[in-house]
Design an enzyme around this catalytic site. Structure first.
Site, short mmCIF file in Angstrom:
data_model
loop_
_atom_site.label_atom_id
_atom_site.label_comp_id
_atom_site.label_asym_id
_atom_site.label_seq_id
_atom_site.Cartn_x
_atom_site.Cartn_y
_atom_site.Cartn_z
N ASP A 31 0.95 -1.21 -0.06
CA ASP A 31 -0.04 0.08 0.03
C ASP A 31 0.74 1.14 0.10
O ASP A 31 1.79 1.40 0.60
CB ASP A 31 -0.96 -0.09 1.17
CG ASP A 31 -1.90 1.14 1.10
OD1 ASP A 31 -3.22 0.60 1.13
OD2 ASP A 31 -1.95 2.46 1.14
N ILE A 32 0.29 2.37 -0.82
CA ILE A 32 1.26 3.59 -0.95
C ILE A 32 1.19 4.32 0.35
O ILE A 32 2.12 5.19 0.59
CB ILE A 32 0.86 4.08 -2.25
CG1 ILE A 32 1.89 5.20 -2.81
CG2 ILE A 32 -0.57 4.98 -1.74
CD1 ILE A 32 1.45 5.69 -4.07
N ASN A 88 -13.08 -3.12 2.19
CA ASN A 88 -14.11 -2.40 2.17
C ASN A 88 -14.94 -2.23 0.90
O ASN A 88 -14.47 -2.39 -0.05
CB ASN A 88 -13.22 -0.68 2.25
CG ASN A 88 -12.51 -0.89 3.54
OD1 ASN A 88 -13.03 -1.36 4.57
ND2 ASN A 88 -11.52 -0.21 3.38
N GLU A 96 -12.20 3.51 -1.06
CA GLU A 96 -11.69 4.66 -1.85
C GLU A 96 -11.56 4.30 -3.30
O GLU A 96 -11.50 5.10 -4.08
CB GLU A 96 -10.85 5.37 -1.18
CG GLU A 96 -10.94 5.99 0.13
CD GLU A 96 -9.78 6.75 1.21
OE1 GLU A 96 -8.79 6.33 0.59
OE2 GLU A 96 -10.06 7.16 2.17
N HIS A 101 -10.10 -4.81 -3.74
CA HIS A 101 -8.74 -5.19 -2.93
C HIS A 101 -8.87 -5.92 -1.47
O HIS A 101 -10.01 -5.60 -0.91
CB HIS A 101 -7.96 -4.18 -2.84
CG HIS A 101 -8.60 -2.87 -2.47
ND1 HIS A 101 -9.52 -2.24 -3.37
CD2 HIS A 101 -8.35 -2.39 -1.20
CE1 HIS A 101 -9.81 -1.01 -2.55
NE2 HIS A 101 -9.20 -1.07 -1.37
P1 AMP Z 1 -9.95 1.42 0.42
O1 AMP Z 1 -9.97 2.77 1.07
O2 AMP Z 1 -10.14 0.01 0.86
O3 AMP Z 1 -10.42 1.66 -1.12
O4 AMP Z 1 -8.26 1.39 0.00
C1 AMP Z 1 -7.66 1.89 -0.90
C2 AMP Z 1 -6.09 1.72 -0.73
O5 AMP Z 1 -5.29 1.92 -1.82
C3 AMP Z 1 -5.74 2.98 0.32
O6 AMP Z 1 -5.23 2.13 1.44
C4 AMP Z 1 -4.63 3.66 -0.61
O7 AMP Z 1 -3.55 3.98 0.51
C5 AMP Z 1 -4.27 2.63 -1.52
N1 AMP Z 1 -3.74 3.06 -2.65
C6 AMP Z 1 -4.13 4.22 -3.62
N2 AMP Z 1 -3.33 4.34 -4.41
C7 AMP Z 1 -2.55 3.32 -4.44
C8 AMP Z 1 -1.20 3.09 -5.45
N3 AMP Z 1 -1.01 4.03 -6.54
N4 AMP Z 1 -0.61 2.13 -4.91
C9 AMP Z 1 -0.65 1.45 -3.99
N5 AMP Z 1 -1.78 1.62 -2.85
C10 AMP Z 1 -2.54 2.80 -3.50
#
Ligand code: AMP
Ligand code: ZN
Length: 116
Positions: A31-32, A88, A96, A101
């Site tokens: 995760d970023i 989620n 988000e 995922h």
């Molecule tokens: P969610 O709130 O369950 O949709 O989680 C989305 C996740 O994706 C968050 O923890 C973000 O930090 C992660 N995320 C968003 N963009 C990227 C990216 N380019 N590379 C890795 N993780 C990401």
């Protein structure tokens, strides 16, 4: 594949990610914005918006996704002490990124399942 989906772009190699595991059906990457010492995401390569997008035709892939999630957790060294897996779904679930995922969170006690 969705042209606007950030995770589809990671699958396609159009934007970079710190990959952990990949096969023909799933991809795992860090995760970023990690919320724990270990925070990885495991995704189907096929664009599915969320858990509610899974159909009966996805049963084999979904089983594989779950089994590979446990494999990735072992690779990351968090299996013995344990970890949190999280999916989620949509607005109230706090989703988000609209590509299904599974979060793997570990490396410390993750705490209560939801805010109290
Ligand atoms: P969610 O709130 O369950 O949709 O989680 C989305 C996740 O994706 C968050 O923890 C973000 O930090 C992660 N995320 C968003 N963009 C990227 C990216 N380019 N590379 C890795 N993780 C990401
Ligand atoms: Zn996507």
């Amino acid at each position: 594949m969705s042209n606007t989906c950030i995770f589809c772009k990671i699958v396609a190699g159009a934007i970079p990610a710190k990959k952990i595991y990949e096969d023909d059906l799933v991809l795992a990457f860090h995760d970023i914005q990690p919320q724990a010492p270990v925070h990885a995401l495991v995704i189907p390569k096929r664009h599915l918006v969320c858990l509610d997008d899974l159909g009966t035709e996805d049963r084999d892939m979904a089983g594989h996704l779950l089994e590979r999630t446990a494999h990735v957790a072992r690779e990351l060294g968090v299996s013995q002490n344990g970890y949190r897996t999280l999916i989620n779904t949509r607005q109230h679930g706090g989703q988000e990124v609209d590509h299904l995922h599974i979060h793997i969170l570990g490396g410390k006690p993750i705490g209560p399942m939801v805010c109290r």
